[in-house]
Design an enzyme around this catalytic site. Sequence first.
Site, short mmCIF file in Angstrom:
data_model
loop_
_atom_site.label_atom_id
_atom_site.label_comp_id
_atom_site.label_asym_id
_atom_site.label_seq_id
_atom_site.Cartn_x
_atom_site.Cartn_y
_atom_site.Cartn_z
N GLU A 67 0.82 -1.21 0.00
CA GLU A 67 0.00 0.00 0.00
C GLU A 67 0.85 1.26 0.00
O GLU A 67 0.55 2.23 -0.70
CB GLU A 67 -0.93 0.02 1.21
CG GLU A 67 -1.79 1.28 1.25
CD GLU A 67 -2.76 1.33 2.40
OE1 GLU A 67 -3.65 2.21 2.38
OE2 GLU A 67 -2.64 0.52 3.33
N ASP A 83 -0.60 -5.10 3.07
CA ASP A 83 -1.13 -3.91 3.74
C ASP A 83 -0.49 -3.87 5.12
O ASP A 83 -0.81 -4.69 5.97
CB ASP A 83 -2.65 -3.97 3.85
CG ASP A 83 -3.26 -2.62 4.23
OD1 ASP A 83 -2.53 -1.80 4.83
OD2 ASP A 83 -4.44 -2.39 3.94
N ILE A 85 -0.68 -1.79 7.68
CA ILE A 85 -1.69 -1.57 8.72
C ILE A 85 -3.01 -1.27 8.02
O ILE A 85 -3.20 -0.18 7.48
CB ILE A 85 -1.34 -0.40 9.68
CG1 ILE A 85 0.01 -0.61 10.36
CG2 ILE A 85 -2.44 -0.24 10.73
CD1 ILE A 85 0.42 0.54 11.29
N ASP A 86 -3.91 -2.23 8.01
CA ASP A 86 -5.24 -1.99 7.48
C ASP A 86 -6.12 -1.53 8.64
O ASP A 86 -6.26 -2.24 9.63
CB ASP A 86 -5.83 -3.26 6.85
CG ASP A 86 -7.17 -3.00 6.22
OD1 ASP A 86 -7.29 -2.04 5.46
OD2 ASP A 86 -8.13 -3.76 6.50
N THR A 88 -5.86 2.10 9.56
CA THR A 88 -4.92 3.04 10.16
C THR A 88 -5.62 4.04 11.08
O THR A 88 -5.07 4.42 12.12
CB THR A 88 -4.13 3.79 9.07
OG1 THR A 88 -3.40 2.83 8.29
CG2 THR A 88 -3.14 4.77 9.67
N ASP A 210 -6.14 -4.51 0.59
CA ASP A 210 -7.14 -4.62 1.65
C ASP A 210 -7.78 -6.01 1.69
O ASP A 210 -8.05 -6.55 2.76
CB ASP A 210 -8.25 -3.58 1.48
CG ASP A 210 -7.75 -2.15 1.53
OD1 ASP A 210 -6.99 -1.84 2.47
OD2 ASP A 210 -8.10 -1.37 0.64
#
Length: 262
Positions: A67, A83, A85-86, A88, A210
């Site tokens: 990402e 990802d 940190i999905d 955030t 995601d």
Amino acid sequence: MTDFLRLAEDIAREAGEMILAKRPTMSAEIETKSSPTDVVTTLDKASEELIRDRILSARPGDRILGEEGGEAPGESDVRWIVDPIDGTVNFLYGLPDWAVSIAVEVEGQVVAGVVNVPARGEVYTAALGQGAWLGHERLRCNTGVPLAQALVATGFGYFKERRAVQGEVVAQVVPRVRDIRRGGSCAIDMCSLAAGRVDAYYERGVNQWDFAAAGLVATEAGARLGGLHGRPVSPDFALCAAPGLFEELHDLLAGLNPERDA
């Protein structure tokens, strides 16, 4: 696939531990991306850097799509979809629903996926044809749920025009279902569906990083994943539910034209 899954899980766990350890000192360092509400923290970048380093150390010829860092070329037919940190915004506010998501794609097909939810101590895993798991528990999505009794997860975009449309759509959906949940992480919503914590999920505007890993978790748990009108899942639209409910919710949503932004 077992080797891919083991490596992805090891890396996702390490990234999650690093984020938890450094969060008190680094999470306040934020920037914005596509809009003032679309944020990235220093730890998003640090997590992705760690993940990329670990992947390339173990498999130096593979490609990586992340990402924050975009696409990194490679010589193999294996691509890692990351990802760091999905969720955030949840992370920034101290809410527990954020995850490290890592998927492995071979010749265009996702074959392994890991979603680590560090604040909850939960790690979801799936390998193609081998089922979906939360730790040692095999996951099965809820089946036989009619639309009127379905608990439906969804999310909202970063631009006000898209949010306005999404508000109109959800206003038409909520009277037709049991209720709506908005968790703030596509990956966790899909894993929650796999675990039977919600019955369905839909959203416009989610990206491959995601849903790549969590989509495999959901489908290996028995769910159907796609877009509208027979199209594959994409940023245009993501819809996930057990067969039967998928079709009912699809028909409701298709009539609301949810792929528009104005």
